[in-house]
Write a protein that holds these residues in place. Structure first.
Motif, PDB file in Angstrom:
ATOM      1  N   LYS A   6       4.540  -6.049  12.207  1.00 47.95           N
ATOM      2  CA  LYS A   6       5.144  -5.229  10.597  1.00 47.95           C
ATOM      3  C   LYS A   6       4.180  -6.705   9.598  1.00 47.95           C
ATOM      4  N   LEU A   7       3.348  -7.758  10.205  1.00 44.57           N
ATOM      5  CA  LEU A   7       3.419  -8.227   9.601  1.00 44.57           C
ATOM      6  C   LEU A   7       1.534  -7.727   9.017  1.00 44.57           C
ATOM      7  N   LEU A   8       0.872  -7.304   9.709  1.00 41.00           N
ATOM      8  CA  LEU A   8      -0.673  -6.200  10.263  1.00 41.00           C
ATOM      9  C   LEU A   8      -0.886  -5.669   8.034  1.00 41.00           C
ATOM     10  N   ILE A   9       0.806  -4.735   7.641  1.00 41.30           N
ATOM     11  CA  ILE A   9       1.353  -4.527   6.970  1.00 41.30           C
ATOM     12  C   ILE A   9       0.940  -4.978   5.409  1.00 41.30           C
ATOM     13  N   THR A  10       1.125  -6.576   5.369  1.00 44.54           N
ATOM     14  CA  THR A  10       1.076  -6.821   4.702  1.00 44.54           C
ATOM     15  C   THR A  10      -0.523  -7.304   3.925  1.00 44.54           C
ATOM     16  N   ALA A  11      -1.227  -6.385   4.833  1.00 45.91           N
ATOM     17  CA  ALA A  11      -2.715  -6.222   4.304  1.00 45.91           C
ATOM     18  C   ALA A  11      -3.267  -5.414   3.148  1.00 45.91           C
ATOM     19  N   LEU A  12      -2.056  -4.493   2.778  1.00 47.72           N
ATOM     20  CA  LEU A  12      -1.652  -3.999   1.829  1.00 47.72           C
ATOM     21  C   LEU A  12      -2.290  -4.693   0.632  1.00 47.72           C
ATOM     22  N   LEU A  13      -1.646  -5.660   0.695  1.00 49.86           N
ATOM     23  CA  LEU A  13      -1.332  -6.801  -1.232  1.00 49.86           C
ATOM     24  C   LEU A  13      -2.621  -6.594  -1.425  1.00 49.86           C
ATOM     25  N   THR A  14      -4.058  -6.802  -0.672  1.00 50.63           N
ATOM     26  CA  THR A  14      -4.673  -7.142  -0.596  1.00 50.63           C
ATOM     27  C   THR A  14      -6.027  -6.861  -0.368  1.00 50.63           C
ATOM     28  N   GLU A  15      -6.568  -7.365  -1.659  1.00 50.36           N
ATOM     29  CA  GLU A  15      -8.654  -6.762  -1.133  1.00 50.36           C
ATOM     30  C   GLU A  15      -8.884  -7.656  -0.424  1.00 50.36           C
ATOM     31  N   ASP A  16      -8.638  -8.575  -0.226  1.00 51.42           N
ATOM     32  CA  ASP A  16      -9.304  -9.777   1.144  1.00 51.42           C
ATOM     33  C   ASP A  16      -9.675  -9.154   2.272  1.00 51.42           C
ATOM     34  N   CYS A  18      -8.152  -9.782   5.895  1.00 53.42           N
ATOM     35  CA  CYS A  18      -6.808 -10.562   6.441  1.00 53.42           C
ATOM     36  C   CYS A  18      -7.196 -10.737   8.210  1.00 53.42           C
ATOM     37  N   LEU A  19      -6.826 -12.035   7.824  1.00 53.57           N
ATOM     38  CA  LEU A  19      -6.855 -11.994  10.027  1.00 53.57           C
ATOM     39  C   LEU A  19      -5.659 -12.710  10.768  1.00 53.57           C
ATOM     40  N   TYR A  20      -4.669 -11.751  11.619  1.00 53.11           N
ATOM     41  CA  TYR A  20      -3.750 -12.463  11.959  1.00 53.11           C
ATOM     42  C   TYR A  20      -3.833 -12.184  13.541  1.00 53.11           C
ATOM     43  N   HIS A  21      -3.010 -13.441  13.504  1.00 55.02           N
ATOM     44  CA  HIS A  21      -3.410 -13.571  14.947  1.00 55.02           C
ATOM     45  C   HIS A  21      -2.010 -13.954  15.953  1.00 55.02           C
ATOM     46  N   ASN A  22      -2.014 -13.759  17.267  1.00 56.56           N
ATOM     47  CA  ASN A  22      -1.048 -14.014  17.711  1.00 56.56           C
ATOM     48  C   ASN A  22       0.005 -12.621  17.544  1.00 56.56           C
ATOM     49  N   LYS A  42     -10.062  -0.901   7.188  1.00 56.82           N
ATOM     50  CA  LYS A  42     -10.597  -1.437   8.144  1.00 56.82           C
ATOM     51  C   LYS A  42      -9.586  -2.121   9.008  1.00 56.82           C
ATOM     52  N   ALA A  43      -9.401  -1.859  10.211  1.00 54.05           N
ATOM     53  CA  ALA A  43      -8.449  -2.908  10.683  1.00 54.05           C
ATOM     54  C   ALA A  43      -9.041  -2.512  12.130  1.00 54.05           C
ATOM     55  N   SER A  44      -8.455  -3.489  13.184  1.00 52.05           N
ATOM     56  CA  SER A  44      -9.510  -3.498  14.426  1.00 52.05           C
ATOM     57  C   SER A  44      -9.028  -4.926  15.122  1.00 52.05           C
ATOM     58  N   GLU A  52      -7.925  -8.293  12.758  1.00 48.78           N
ATOM     59  CA  GLU A  52      -8.664  -7.579  11.220  1.00 48.78           C
ATOM     60  C   GLU A  52      -8.549  -6.903  10.759  1.00 48.78           C
ATOM     61  N   VAL A  53      -7.929  -6.901   8.935  1.00 44.88           N
ATOM     62  CA  VAL A  53      -7.741  -5.358   8.432  1.00 44.88           C
ATOM     63  C   VAL A  53      -8.266  -6.208   7.099  1.00 44.88           C
TER      64      VAL A  53
END
Length: 188
Positions: A6-16, A18-22, A42-44, A52-53
């Motif tokens: 669910k944390l990956l979905i927070t990337a929708l709030l920005t154009e920056d 976002c790199l998520y770990h763990n 772009k998410a992979s 990264e998203v």
């Protein structure tokens, strides 16, 4: 495993970027990544447990069918409403399969803050053309996914929103921490 997808979905709030770990390598995570890519992100995977998203070029406000297979699909509503003002989802929204966890409290909360919810054919359309202003909502019974969806829907708004009887699970704290790191002003 509960917070990561669910944390990956927070990337929708920005154009920056976002790199998520763990982030856990589970089917829900892969479904969220596939759904994000479908809508234009772009998410992979960029490491064993890092994703990264980038959501700079969102191409559609239609959440794909693949997202409905993930327990976190409800959160697309909040994030996409905040970013785009309108979301179209397949009419397959359900609570978690474990026990009785209906989504009606979340829908009621969104409506109380001015979101129009319409069923058209096989889709549910959520619209908030004015943008999220201020307001308050009290959950009849707390719900962690509902709390998270409401936070995502309101975090880019222009006014203060007060949510009462919110869930206090650790994944809610994770979401608040990530959004705070992104610049949101959230007080518990």
């Amino acid at each position: 495993k509960n917070a990561g997808p669910k944390l990956l979905i927070t990337a929708l709030l920005t154009e920056d970027v976002c790199l998520y770990h763990n982030i856990p390598r589970i089917s829900d995570t892969n479904k969220i990544i596939e759904a994000l890519v479908h809508i234009g992100a772009k998410a992979s995977w960029v490491g064993e447990h890092s994703v990264e998203v980038e959501c700079k070029d969102i191409k559609t406000n239609v959440v794909p069918e693949v997202a409905m297979g993930a327990r976190q699909s409800l959160l697309f509503i909040g994030a996409m409403l905040a970013r785009l003002g309108k979301v179209v989802m397949p009419n397959k929204l359900k609570g978690d399969a474990i026990g009785k966890r209906p989504i009606d409290r979340t829908l009621k909360g969104l409506e109380s803050l001015g979101v129009a919810i319409d069923t058209v054919g096989d889709n549910i359309i959520f619209t908030n053309s004015k943008g999220m202003g201020g307001g308050a909502y009290s959950f009849d019974k707390n719900t962690h996914t509902g709390t998270e969806a409401m936070i995502l829907a309101t975090v880019l708004g222009t006014g203060t929103v007060v949510l009462n009887n919110c869930a206090e699970e650790p994944e809610v704290d994770n979401l608040v921490a990530v959004l705070s790191d992104m610049g949101a002003k959230i007080v518990r």
